[in-house]
Design a protein around this motif. Sequence first.
Motif, PDB file in Angstrom:
ATOM      1  N   TYR A  41       0.904  -1.169  -0.160  1.00 15.68           N
ATOM      2  CA  TYR A  41       0.067  -0.090  -0.130  1.00 15.68           C
ATOM      3  C   TYR A  41       1.143   1.289   0.073  1.00 15.68           C
ATOM      4  CZ  TYR A  41      -3.438   3.344   1.357  1.00 15.68           C
ATOM      5  OH  TYR A  41      -4.066   4.514   1.319  1.00 15.68           O
ATOM      6  N   LYS A  42       0.952   1.992  -1.049  1.00 21.75           N
ATOM      7  CA  LYS A  42       1.593   3.283  -1.317  1.00 21.75           C
ATOM      8  C   LYS A  42       3.278   2.965  -1.183  1.00 21.75           C
ATOM      9  CE  LYS A  42      -1.968   6.570  -0.834  1.00 21.75           C
ATOM     10  NZ  LYS A  42      -2.725   7.672  -0.262  1.00 21.75           N
ATOM     11  N   GLY A  43       3.636   1.827  -1.535  1.00 22.43           N
ATOM     12  CA  GLY A  43       5.025   1.478  -1.209  1.00 22.43           C
ATOM     13  C   GLY A  43       5.418   0.809   0.143  1.00 22.43           C
ATOM     14  N   ASP A  44       4.386   0.622   0.999  1.00 21.73           N
ATOM     15  CA  ASP A  44       4.724  -0.146   2.246  1.00 21.73           C
ATOM     16  C   ASP A  44       4.118  -1.485   2.258  1.00 21.73           C
ATOM     17  OD1 ASP A  44       5.973   2.080   3.586  1.00 21.73           O
ATOM     18  OD2 ASP A  44       3.907   3.003   4.072  1.00 21.73           O
ATOM     19  N   TYR A  45       4.664  -2.472   2.709  1.00 26.62           N
ATOM     20  CA  TYR A  45       4.424  -3.853   2.795  1.00 26.62           C
ATOM     21  C   TYR A  45       3.163  -3.883   4.013  1.00 26.62           C
ATOM     22  CZ  TYR A  45       4.251  -8.590   4.447  1.00 26.62           C
ATOM     23  OH  TYR A  45       4.058 -10.024   4.792  1.00 26.62           O
ATOM     24  N   ILE A  46       2.126  -4.473   3.598  1.00 27.30           N
ATOM     25  CA  ILE A  46       0.882  -4.528   4.682  1.00 27.30           C
ATOM     26  C   ILE A  46       0.369  -5.858   4.773  1.00 27.30           C
ATOM     27  CG2 ILE A  46       0.081  -2.028   4.272  1.00 27.30           C
ATOM     28  CD1 ILE A  46      -2.315  -3.224   2.534  1.00 27.30           C
ATOM     29  N   GLY A  47       0.902  -6.929   4.231  1.00 29.69           N
ATOM     30  CA  GLY A  47       0.568  -8.287   4.737  1.00 29.69           C
ATOM     31  C   GLY A  47       0.524  -9.257   3.328  1.00 29.69           C
ATOM     32  N   LEU A  48       0.324 -10.409   3.623  1.00 28.59           N
ATOM     33  CA  LEU A  48       0.118 -11.501   2.611  1.00 28.59           C
ATOM     34  C   LEU A  48      -1.104 -11.807   2.224  1.00 28.59           C
ATOM     35  CD1 LEU A  48       2.617 -14.115   4.030  1.00 28.59           C
ATOM     36  CD2 LEU A  48       3.121 -12.572   2.093  1.00 28.59           C
ATOM     37  N   ARG A  49      -1.417 -12.206   0.862  1.00 30.72           N
ATOM     38  CA  ARG A  49      -2.635 -12.857   0.376  1.00 30.72           C
ATOM     39  C   ARG A  49      -2.385 -14.115  -0.221  1.00 30.72           C
ATOM     40  NH1 ARG A  49      -6.788 -14.071  -1.558  1.00 30.72           N
ATOM     41  NH2 ARG A  49      -8.231 -13.008  -3.007  1.00 30.72           N
ATOM     42  N   ARG A  50      -3.068 -14.976  -0.122  1.00 26.57           N
ATOM     43  CA  ARG A  50      -2.619 -16.247  -0.684  1.00 26.57           C
ATOM     44  C   ARG A  50      -3.918 -16.350  -1.838  1.00 26.57           C
ATOM     45  NH1 ARG A  50      -2.443 -21.109   2.773  1.00 26.57           N
ATOM     46  NH2 ARG A  50      -0.458 -20.344   3.234  1.00 26.57           N
ATOM     47  N   VAL A  51      -3.128 -16.544  -3.317  1.00 20.60           N
ATOM     48  CA  VAL A  51      -4.151 -16.815  -4.373  1.00 20.60           C
ATOM     49  C   VAL A  51      -3.957 -18.346  -4.736  1.00 20.60           C
ATOM     50  CG1 VAL A  51      -3.924 -14.496  -5.260  1.00 20.60           C
ATOM     51  CG2 VAL A  51      -2.151 -16.244  -5.960  1.00 20.60           C
ATOM     52  N   ASP A  52      -5.019 -18.685  -5.251  1.00 19.95           N
ATOM     53  CA  ASP A  52      -5.027 -20.124  -5.600  1.00 19.95           C
ATOM     54  C   ASP A  52      -3.811 -20.406  -6.691  1.00 19.95           C
ATOM     55  OD1 ASP A  52      -7.098 -20.825  -4.108  1.00 19.95           O
ATOM     56  OD2 ASP A  52      -8.538 -20.194  -5.544  1.00 19.95           O
ATOM     57  N   PHE A  53      -3.714 -19.734  -7.768  1.00 22.69           N
ATOM     58  CA  PHE A  53      -2.525 -19.976  -8.747  1.00 22.69           C
ATOM     59  C   PHE A  53      -2.036 -18.446  -9.044  1.00 22.69           C
ATOM     60  CE2 PHE A  53      -5.636 -23.324  -9.501  1.00 22.69           C
ATOM     61  CZ  PHE A  53      -4.833 -24.370  -9.698  1.00 22.69           C
ATOM     62  N   LEU A  54      -0.683 -18.488  -9.359  1.00 24.43           N
ATOM     63  CA  LEU A  54      -0.207 -17.597  -9.953  1.00 24.43           C
ATOM     64  C   LEU A  54       0.515 -18.257 -11.182  1.00 24.43           C
ATOM     65  CD1 LEU A  54       1.107 -14.674  -9.941  1.00 24.43           C
ATOM     66  CD2 LEU A  54       3.360 -15.700  -8.958  1.00 24.43           C
ATOM     67  N   ILE A  55      -0.042 -17.640 -12.479  1.00 29.57           N
ATOM     68  CA  ILE A  55       0.362 -18.309 -13.806  1.00 29.57           C
ATOM     69  C   ILE A  55       1.362 -17.537 -14.480  1.00 29.57           C
ATOM     70  CG2 ILE A  55      -0.599 -19.011 -15.817  1.00 29.57           C
ATOM     71  CD1 ILE A  55      -3.324 -19.475 -14.325  1.00 29.57           C
ATOM     72  N   GLU A  56       2.633 -18.032 -15.076  1.00 31.03           N
ATOM     73  CA  GLU A  56       3.669 -17.568 -15.729  1.00 31.03           C
ATOM     74  C   GLU A  56       3.913 -16.175 -14.977  1.00 31.03           C
ATOM     75  OE1 GLU A  56       4.880 -18.514 -18.455  1.00 31.03           O
ATOM     76  OE2 GLU A  56       3.652 -20.041 -18.726  1.00 31.03           O
ATOM     77  N   LYS A  57       3.969 -16.212 -13.661  1.00 29.70           N
ATOM     78  CA  LYS A  57       4.609 -15.208 -13.045  1.00 29.70           C
ATOM     79  C   LYS A  57       3.852 -13.625 -13.001  1.00 29.70           C
ATOM     80  CE  LYS A  57       9.154 -17.322 -12.577  1.00 29.70           C
ATOM     81  NZ  LYS A  57      10.550 -17.219 -12.591  1.00 29.70           N
ATOM     82  N   VAL A  58       2.829 -13.982 -13.648  1.00 28.12           N
ATOM     83  CA  VAL A  58       1.970 -12.457 -13.826  1.00 28.12           C
ATOM     84  C   VAL A  58       0.621 -12.448 -13.583  1.00 28.12           C
ATOM     85  CG1 VAL A  58       1.475 -11.196 -15.899  1.00 28.12           C
ATOM     86  CG2 VAL A  58       3.606 -12.330 -16.204  1.00 28.12           C
ATOM     87  N   ILE A  59      -0.176 -13.615 -13.926  1.00 25.30           N
ATOM     88  CA  ILE A  59      -1.571 -13.647 -13.613  1.00 25.30           C
ATOM     89  C   ILE A  59      -1.946 -14.223 -12.423  1.00 25.30           C
ATOM     90  CG2 ILE A  59      -3.910 -14.355 -14.688  1.00 25.30           C
ATOM     91  CD1 ILE A  59      -2.545 -14.442 -17.510  1.00 25.30           C
ATOM     92  N   SER A  60      -2.767 -13.770 -11.592  1.00 19.58           N
ATOM     93  CA  SER A  60      -3.275 -14.498 -10.270  1.00 19.58           C
ATOM     94  C   SER A  60      -4.713 -14.896 -10.548  1.00 19.58           C
ATOM     95  CB  SER A  60      -3.042 -13.674  -9.042  1.00 19.58           C
ATOM     96  OG  SER A  60      -3.961 -12.467  -9.270  1.00 19.58           O
ATOM     97  N   VAL A  61      -4.837 -16.046 -10.183  1.00 21.89           N
ATOM     98  CA  VAL A  61      -6.170 -16.763 -10.249  1.00 21.89           C
ATOM     99  C   VAL A  61      -6.602 -17.181  -8.725  1.00 21.89           C
ATOM    100  CG1 VAL A  61      -7.632 -18.559 -11.350  1.00 21.89           C
ATOM    101  CG2 VAL A  61      -5.802 -17.506 -12.529  1.00 21.89           C
ATOM    102  N   GLU A  62      -7.864 -16.733  -8.501  1.00 21.01           N
ATOM    103  CA  GLU A  62      -8.729 -17.003  -7.219  1.00 21.01           C
ATOM    104  C   GLU A  62     -10.123 -17.745  -7.743  1.00 21.01           C
ATOM    105  OE1 GLU A  62      -9.231 -17.484  -3.304  1.00 21.01           O
ATOM    106  OE2 GLU A  62      -7.473 -16.554  -4.169  1.00 21.01           O
ATOM    107  N   LEU A  63     -10.082 -19.101  -7.310  1.00 25.81           N
ATOM    108  CA  LEU A  63     -11.139 -19.830  -7.752  1.00 25.81           C
ATOM    109  C   LEU A  63     -12.247 -19.650  -6.626  1.00 25.81           C
ATOM    110  CD1 LEU A  63      -9.537 -23.394  -8.688  1.00 25.81           C
ATOM    111  CD2 LEU A  63     -10.332 -21.183 -10.238  1.00 25.81           C
ATOM    112  N   LYS A  64     -13.752 -19.556  -7.156  1.00 27.96           N
ATOM    113  CA  LYS A  64     -14.414 -19.697  -6.249  1.00 27.96           C
ATOM    114  C   LYS A  64     -15.741 -20.804  -6.650  1.00 27.96           C
ATOM    115  CE  LYS A  64     -13.263 -16.328  -3.732  1.00 27.96           C
ATOM    116  NZ  LYS A  64     -12.528 -16.651  -2.578  1.00 27.96           N
ATOM    117  N   ALA A  65     -16.167 -21.421  -5.763  1.00 29.59           N
ATOM    118  CA  ALA A  65     -17.086 -22.575  -6.075  1.00 29.59           C
ATOM    119  C   ALA A  65     -18.454 -22.239  -5.435  1.00 29.59           C
ATOM    120  CB  ALA A  65     -16.634 -23.920  -5.361  1.00 29.59           C
ATOM    121  N   LYS A  66     -18.957 -21.153  -6.203  1.00 25.21           N
ATOM    122  CA  LYS A  66     -20.410 -20.494  -5.989  1.00 25.21           C
ATOM    123  C   LYS A  66     -21.293 -20.415  -7.270  1.00 25.21           C
ATOM    124  CE  LYS A  66     -19.174 -18.383  -2.003  1.00 25.21           C
ATOM    125  NZ  LYS A  66     -20.055 -18.716  -0.592  1.00 25.21           N
ATOM    126  N   VAL A  67     -22.591 -20.681  -6.816  1.00 28.89           N
ATOM    127  CA  VAL A  67     -23.421 -20.653  -7.953  1.00 28.89           C
ATOM    128  C   VAL A  67     -23.359 -19.489  -8.696  1.00 28.89           C
ATOM    129  CG1 VAL A  67     -25.906 -20.968  -8.670  1.00 28.89           C
ATOM    130  CG2 VAL A  67     -24.732 -22.440  -7.339  1.00 28.89           C
TER     131      VAL A  67
END
Length: 69
Positions: A41-67
């Motif tokens: 956030y504005k150059g400061d580290y504020i935490g970690l976020r886990r994403v389901d996949f990081l593809i080609e070191k560029v695209i983050s993918v978060e899956l949701k199993a919802k209708v």
Amino acid sequence: MEVHRVLGTGYQEYIYQNALAIELNNSNLCFVKEFEMKVMYKGDYIGLRRVDFLIEKVISVELKAKVEL
């Protein structure tokens, strides 16, 4: 889309995640499953976020199993 077409609805998220990992492997894409991403956030580290996949070191993918979202 292939994963959803084959499996349809009604499974837990980890089932779709495992199926998508198979598709990504078959597509010869470089990916990391359950990647921990730094959140800044504005150059400061504020935490970690886990994403389901990081593809080609560029695209983050978060899956949701919802209708509907």
